[in-house]
Enzyme design. Structure first.
Site, short mmCIF file in Angstrom:
data_model
loop_
_atom_site.label_atom_id
_atom_site.label_comp_id
_atom_site.label_asym_id
_atom_site.label_seq_id
_atom_site.Cartn_x
_atom_site.Cartn_y
_atom_site.Cartn_z
N ASP A 217 7.53 46.43 26.86
CA ASP A 217 8.19 46.65 28.14
C ASP A 217 9.25 45.56 28.29
OD1 ASP A 217 9.04 46.76 30.77
OD2 ASP A 217 7.04 46.75 31.65
N GLN A 220 12.09 43.08 32.10
CA GLN A 220 12.45 41.73 32.52
C GLN A 220 13.01 40.89 31.38
OE1 GLN A 220 12.39 40.72 35.66
NE2 GLN A 220 11.48 42.63 36.38
N LYS A 243 18.34 46.76 36.45
CA LYS A 243 18.10 45.32 36.40
C LYS A 243 19.15 44.63 35.52
CE LYS A 243 13.09 46.16 36.60
NZ LYS A 243 12.81 45.85 37.99
#
Length: 468
Positions: A217, A220, A243
């Site tokens: 993932d 971030q 993001k």
């Protein structure tokens, strides 16, 4: 400014901020781990595409052909940014969550009774809940028993417990799922080590490979870190463009080409079918990557998102000049590395300042690594005697846009015994300034001291939960 210098002292923050609309509104944007702000160029790009608005892959008009070219070029830019071999390894979805679900459904029929999936307590819900549902809700209906195993983390440091992770991976582990960076603790697990553990499992995949697949993932990780999927060795990596400067609506799934070639699609229907190859007795799927692009895609979103990557390079290296934005110019890997290293350095500079200043606030507990170099550009915390939601509301009154809640990292909050499961979080990106960090921390300090700071920096007495 020297584009090869990664020092934060060389970061031209004024030139970077000139590309954004929010500074003129007086906003102190410190919720960037949830969504970043779009540069004015990307908003204008949307408008500029409107006169040639058309569908792709199914039209003979000049407008359709031109938009098809831009749409397909977007895949090439994304592949270049990730270091992927080609666009054939890239599939686009609405967000990271949908991309992870695409992996689940693509692998669904391959799981055998007695298999397991290993993930971690650090995960965003989107990299745990799908696998929990697979093992507890979906596969049992087909008579298959598959375990979902969770690796611990160190509650003091926030670091992934690699020994525990290794003990969970065995010869029946089909898939290891690991965050590239926690959106609560800021922790960046050593993905190379995780990859080695997955490689050594001995699980026999349908194609004969003896190893577990690795899904990262990257929601971030990718926005602030140089990411090379081939060097990383990930089988799958997912992230979202909201993001990474672009507007909402586009997520990316990178996967090894042979996995996309052999796996079943997530969605079925128009545009994922080989031209004219639908028969009463069967259907032939189109070539990669269009096999994973059923229906009309988010055409403008894909084009704008790819240009966000090009603009990201310009902001990091030459913020007063556009070298890559608006072009199809190839971007060398070393150029991407320099750009992302500069962004990482600036984010680290902001995070270090926040960590140092937050530690001085009485009763405040910071979660995750204490060293800014070991975390991404966010800091989550609680303050004794204060509700995290109340703190975020009070910060908003002071003009600081923070975030409170469990940040969809519910497992980690529970593991730390936080009741209710929540924390307050400040998160930074390439357009934030050290002064904005100070404004946020000063406002929080005033709130904790029993004063409510209002916009403009003035303190007023406070009555209510935030001032207990």
């Amino acid at each position: 400014m020297n584009p090869t210098d990664t020092s934060s002292a060389e970061w031209d923050i004024a030139a970077v901020r000139d590309h954004f609309l929010f500074p003129a509104e007086g906003r102190v944007v410190t919720n960037n781990a949830a969504s970043t702000q779009p540069p004015r160029e990307l908003l204008e790009l949307y408008r500029s595409l409107a006169p040639g608005y058309e569908n792709v892959h199914r039209g003979q008009s000049d407008a359709s052909r031109e938009l098809t070219r831009l749409f397909e070029d977007a895949y090439d830019t994304i592949a270049q940014f990730l270091g992927a071999p080609s666009r054939r390894s890239v599939a686009l979805y609405r967000n990271t969550t949908e991309a992870i679900n695409a992996v689940l459904y693509s692998l669904l029929t391959e799981f055998r009774d007695g298999d397991n999936v290993v993930t971690t307590m650090l995960e965003h819900n989107s990299n745990y809940v799908p696998w929990s549902a697979l093992c507890r809700d979906i596969l049992p209906r087909f008579g298959r028993r598959v375990d979902c195993r969770l690796a611990r983390f160190d509650p003091e440091t926030g670091e992934l417990d690699l020994e525990h992770l290794a003990s969970l991976i065995d010869a029946r582990t089909k898939l290891v799922c690991c965050t590239g960076a926690s959106n609560f603790l800021g922790t960046r697990p050593p993905l190379e080590t995780v990859r080695d553990l997955a490689d050594a499992s001995g699980y026999v995949q349908p194609n004969g490979e003896e190893r577990s697949y690795l899904l990262v993932d990257g929601a971030q990780l990718v926005p602030g870190t140089f990411t090379d999927v081939q060097a990383l060795g990930a089988d799958y990596l997912a992230f979202s463009f909201h993001k990474l400067l672009a507007p909402f609506g586009v997520g990316v799934l990178y996967a090894r080409e042979h996995l996309l070639e052999s796996s079943l699609p997530f969605l079925y229907g128009g545009d994922m079918i080989a031209e004219g190859r639908v028969f009463p007795g069967g259907v032939e799927y189109g070539p990669l990557p269009w096999k994973y692009a059923a229906g009309t895609p988010n055409i403008l979103g894909a084009i704008v998102s790819a240009q966000a990557l090009r603009l990201l390079h310009d902001l990091a290296l030459t913020p007063t000049q556009a070298h890559y934005f608006g072009t199809g110019r190839p971007i060398e890997r070393e150029t991407t590395r320099r750009a992302m290293d500069r962004i990482s350095a600036w984010n680290r500079h902001l995070t270090a300042r926040a960590l140092e200043r937050l530690e001085a606030i009485p009763g405040l507990t910071i979660y995750g690594p204490g060293d800014a170099a070991r975390r991404t550009s966010l800091v989550a915390f609680t303050v004794a005697g204060h509700d995290s939601g109340d703190l975020a509301h009070a910060l908003n009154d002071a003009g600081v846009e923070a975030r409170a809640g469990c940040h969809c990292a519910t497992l980690a909050h529970h593991a730390l015994g936080l009741t209710p499961a929540g924390s307050c979080r400040l998160s930074f990106y390439l357009y934030n300034t050290p002064e904005e960090v100070d404004v946020a921390v000063d406002a929080l300090a005033a709130i904790v001291a029993g004063r409510r700071r209002v916009r403009g920096g003035r303190d007023v007495p406070v009555v209510g939960p935030a001032g207990r």
